[in-house]
Design a protein around this motif. Structure first.
Motif, mmCIF file in Angstrom:
data_model
loop_
_atom_site.group_PDB
_atom_site.id
_atom_site.type_symbol
_atom_site.label_atom_id
_atom_site.label_comp_id
_atom_site.label_asym_id
_atom_site.label_seq_id
_atom_site.Cartn_x
_atom_site.Cartn_y
_atom_site.Cartn_z
ATOM 1 N N LEU A 127 0.629 -1.522 -0.054
ATOM 2 C CA LEU A 127 -0.239 -0.119 -0.189
ATOM 3 C C LEU A 127 1.248 1.315 0.179
ATOM 4 O O LEU A 127 1.809 1.779 0.780
ATOM 5 C CB LEU A 127 -1.086 -0.062 1.176
ATOM 6 C CG LEU A 127 -1.984 1.558 1.346
ATOM 7 C CD1 LEU A 127 -2.516 1.164 -0.067
ATOM 8 C CD2 LEU A 127 -2.606 0.997 2.620
ATOM 9 N N GLY A 128 0.619 2.144 -1.167
ATOM 10 C CA GLY A 128 1.646 3.314 -1.130
ATOM 11 C C GLY A 128 0.603 4.578 -0.437
ATOM 12 O O GLY A 128 -0.197 4.994 -1.232
ATOM 13 N N LEU A 129 1.596 4.874 0.227
ATOM 14 C CA LEU A 129 0.246 6.565 0.761
ATOM 15 C C LEU A 129 0.957 7.882 0.886
ATOM 16 O O LEU A 129 2.466 7.719 0.503
ATOM 17 C CB LEU A 129 0.671 6.017 1.854
ATOM 18 C CG LEU A 129 -0.317 4.919 3.197
ATOM 19 C CD1 LEU A 129 -0.358 4.821 4.100
ATOM 20 C CD2 LEU A 129 -1.529 4.765 2.466
ATOM 21 N N ILE A 130 0.973 8.738 -0.294
ATOM 22 C CA ILE A 130 0.804 9.743 -0.429
ATOM 23 C C ILE A 130 0.296 11.065 0.772
ATOM 24 O O ILE A 130 -1.071 11.529 0.204
ATOM 25 C CB ILE A 130 0.756 10.323 -1.543
ATOM 26 C CG1 ILE A 130 1.503 9.638 -2.498
ATOM 27 C CG2 ILE A 130 0.940 11.447 -1.867
ATOM 28 C CD1 ILE A 130 1.102 9.031 -4.878
ATOM 29 N N GLY A 131 1.236 10.683 1.879
ATOM 30 C CA GLY A 131 0.499 11.821 2.491
ATOM 31 C C GLY A 131 0.319 11.273 2.997
ATOM 32 O O GLY A 131 -0.014 9.985 4.135
ATOM 33 N N PHE A 132 1.061 11.532 4.913
ATOM 34 C CA PHE A 132 1.292 10.565 6.112
ATOM 35 C C PHE A 132 1.177 11.509 7.759
ATOM 36 O O PHE A 132 1.778 11.510 8.779
ATOM 37 C CB PHE A 132 3.070 10.007 6.074
ATOM 38 C CG PHE A 132 3.482 8.567 7.244
ATOM 39 C CD1 PHE A 132 2.268 7.512 6.692
ATOM 40 C CD2 PHE A 132 3.941 8.665 8.127
ATOM 41 C CE1 PHE A 132 2.406 6.634 7.609
ATOM 42 C CE2 PHE A 132 3.723 8.221 8.915
ATOM 43 C CZ PHE A 132 3.228 6.915 8.689
ATOM 44 N N THR A 189 -3.509 7.040 10.164
ATOM 45 C CA THR A 189 -4.701 5.802 10.268
ATOM 46 C C THR A 189 -4.848 4.655 10.005
ATOM 47 O O THR A 189 -4.996 3.512 9.936
ATOM 48 C CB THR A 189 -5.513 6.406 11.005
ATOM 49 O OG1 THR A 189 -5.315 7.335 11.760
ATOM 50 C CG2 THR A 189 -7.018 5.803 11.194
ATOM 51 N N VAL A 190 -4.751 4.947 8.527
ATOM 52 C CA VAL A 190 -4.725 4.546 7.314
ATOM 53 C C VAL A 190 -3.770 2.678 7.352
ATOM 54 O O VAL A 190 -3.297 1.960 7.558
ATOM 55 C CB VAL A 190 -4.616 4.964 5.544
ATOM 56 C CG1 VAL A 190 -4.145 3.552 4.718
ATOM 57 C CG2 VAL A 190 -5.809 5.569 5.537
ATOM 58 N N ALA A 191 -2.288 3.689 7.735
ATOM 59 C CA ALA A 191 -1.317 2.481 7.931
ATOM 60 C C ALA A 191 -1.457 1.721 9.198
ATOM 61 O O ALA A 191 -1.394 0.295 9.067
ATOM 62 C CB ALA A 191 -0.032 3.122 8.233
ATOM 63 N N GLY A 245 -1.730 -7.761 7.790
ATOM 64 C CA GLY A 245 -1.094 -7.555 7.568
ATOM 65 C C GLY A 245 -0.299 -7.324 5.649
ATOM 66 O O GLY A 245 0.717 -7.976 4.349
ATOM 67 N N MET A 246 -0.558 -5.989 5.334
ATOM 68 C CA MET A 246 0.207 -5.289 3.854
ATOM 69 C C MET A 246 1.355 -4.575 4.339
ATOM 70 O O MET A 246 1.813 -4.398 5.889
ATOM 71 C CB MET A 246 -0.998 -4.348 3.295
ATOM 72 C CG MET A 246 -1.775 -4.598 3.548
ATOM 73 S SD MET A 246 -3.399 -3.197 2.857
ATOM 74 C CE MET A 246 -3.002 -3.319 1.264
ATOM 75 N N HIS A 247 2.189 -4.614 3.124
ATOM 76 C CA HIS A 247 3.146 -3.786 3.355
ATOM 77 C C HIS A 247 2.812 -2.325 3.082
ATOM 78 O O HIS A 247 2.594 -1.821 1.748
ATOM 79 C CB HIS A 247 4.092 -4.308 2.699
ATOM 80 C CG HIS A 247 5.902 -3.615 2.373
ATOM 81 N ND1 HIS A 247 6.523 -2.780 3.429
ATOM 82 C CD2 HIS A 247 6.382 -2.291 0.901
ATOM 83 C CE1 HIS A 247 7.587 -2.425 2.810
ATOM 84 N NE2 HIS A 247 7.633 -2.012 1.686
ATOM 85 N N VAL A 248 3.644 -1.654 3.777
ATOM 86 C CA VAL A 248 3.167 -0.130 4.100
ATOM 87 C C VAL A 248 4.028 0.607 3.307
ATOM 88 O O VAL A 248 5.536 0.923 3.900
ATOM 89 C CB VAL A 248 2.569 0.714 4.709
ATOM 90 C CG1 VAL A 248 2.501 1.801 4.780
ATOM 91 C CG2 VAL A 248 1.158 -0.077 5.742
ATOM 92 N N GLY A 298 6.248 0.842 11.309
ATOM 93 C CA GLY A 298 6.879 0.645 10.377
ATOM 94 C C GLY A 298 6.690 0.259 8.870
ATOM 95 O O GLY A 298 6.860 -0.292 7.926
ATOM 96 N N VAL A 299 6.887 1.321 8.351
ATOM 97 C CA VAL A 299 6.156 1.456 7.192
ATOM 98 C C VAL A 299 7.674 2.289 6.083
ATOM 99 O O VAL A 299 8.825 2.562 6.864
ATOM 100 C CB VAL A 299 5.730 3.049 6.761
ATOM 101 C CG1 VAL A 299 4.228 3.104 7.657
ATOM 102 C CG2 VAL A 299 6.721 4.526 7.496
ATOM 103 N N GLU A 300 7.684 1.660 5.377
ATOM 104 C CA GLU A 300 9.067 2.311 4.103
ATOM 105 C C GLU A 300 9.093 3.752 3.456
ATOM 106 O O GLU A 300 7.622 3.501 2.660
ATOM 107 C CB GLU A 300 9.969 1.221 2.635
ATOM 108 C CG GLU A 300 10.435 1.238 2.121
ATOM 109 C CD GLU A 300 10.769 -0.053 1.213
ATOM 110 O OE1 GLU A 300 11.356 0.508 -0.195
ATOM 111 O OE2 GLU A 300 9.754 -0.265 0.790
#
Length: 343
Positions: free
Chosen positions: A174-179, A185-187, A194-197, A213-215
């Protein structure tokens, strides 16, 4: 009965205190009425309040109801430049509004912030009122794209038992633009699946990134190319308008899921529609360049697209925080404070 002909209930506080300034709420969502009423005592001896309890977006109705207002609480309607002049008594307008208290974030897509700054009119917005509401709706859209429950419900009710193949979220990126609050909360929700963020690394709180634990990825295009699902969570600011370009969208791989519960204006005009019309990316959108979405908008023709009417922020929990912050903004303005000033 038209909006102009309807006779809404009007809730007023301290109507005899004509020595106090007047705050007007010219329209409101029904579900917000009771939360707002619970917070009106915060304006006791500070300002009178006049709240219209129906829902309208008719410009002339909104202007007429706010004609004698010193402050206007803006709940779900846009204020074009010409209306802004009339609200505030500029360019021949007869209003005298000195403060707009906006019930949301992304106020720049509703009110011309540069114009209000030039003319000394305060604009307030609210913060972190709907982090969970928007994050939950984001995942509702992701799940709808992944499992098509709406379509399957309609098919079963029509005695069609064909079904559909699901798309697994577990193990996907899951690629987030905006954190900010919503993105974080989405992360957290994504971690539960069990997704990679992965997150576009711009103004990211390092502590939050470590905790969740996001990249972190420095290039937005790289993020879009690597992600299985792209979700937008940037606020609309002068610095973010059009920040997502056609070139970046072009890097999404076929089969990517694209979700926007932020603002349409953070995408280069026309770029998303052009990308989606190629037919190899699925999308779910809650926000649009023009709202309500025109019937002839090309987005309506995109196969499999999921559209919701800018409701991600609307739930019972969010209304409690939203209404209190709006009233607090008005109280702060009239008492010389700077609570939630946006401009």
């Amino acid at each position: 009965m038209s909006e102009q002909q309807s006779m809404p209930q009007i809730i007023e506080t301290q109507p005899d205190r004509t020595d106090l300034p007047l705050a007007v709420m010219p329209t409101v969502f029904e579900a917000m009425i009771e939360p707002f009423k619970a917070n009106l005592p915060l304006l006791h001896d500070i300002a009178r309040v006049r709240m219209y309890t129906d829902r309208t977006t008719d410009k002339e109705t909104l202007l007429a109801r706010s004609a004698d207002a010193d402050a206007v609480m803006v709940i779900g309607f846009h204020i074009p430049d010409a209306a802004l002049d009339r609200f505030c008594g500029f360019d021949g307008g007869d209003g005298h509004v000195r403060c707009f208290a906006f019930g949301g974030t992304g106020v720049a897509s509703y009110i011309n912030m540069a114009k209000t700054r030039e003319r000394g009119v305060r604009v307030c917005n609210i913060v972190h009122y709907g982090d969970h509401a928007v994050a939950e709706h984001t995942f509702a859209l992701i799940l709808e794209l992944a499992r098509e429950t709406g379509r399957l419900d309609a098919e079963v009710k029509a005695d069609d038992w064909t079904g559909a193949e699901g798309y697994a979220l577990h193990g996907k990126t899951l690629g987030l633009i905006g954190f900010g609050g919503i993105g974080q909360t989405v992360a957290r929700i994504a971690n539960g699946f069990g997704m990679h963020v992965a997150v576009w690394n711009s103004h990211v709180d390092p502590a939050a990134a470590t905790e969740l634990g996001v990249e972190l990825i420095d290039d937005m295009g790289d993020l879009m190319e690597r992600a299985d699902i792209v979700s937008l969570h940037l606020p609309l600011l002068e610095s973010t308008a059009g920040i997502i370009t056609a070139r970046q969208l072009d890097r999404m791989r076929p089969g990517t899921l694209f979700v926007n519960t932020a603002r349409a204006e953070i995408i280069e005009p026309g770029a998303l529609t052009a990308r989606l019309l190629r037919g190899d990316v699925q999308a779910a959108l809650d926000v649009f360049d023009h709202e309500p979405l025109p019937m002839d908008d090309l987005l309506r023709t995109v196969p499999g697209i999921v559209l919701t009417p800018h409701v991600a922020w609307r739930n019972d929990e969010a209304y409690v925080s939203l209404t209190r912050q709006v009233v607090q903004s008005v109280a702060s303005f009239f008492t010389g404070g700077d609570f939630n000033v946006a401009n």
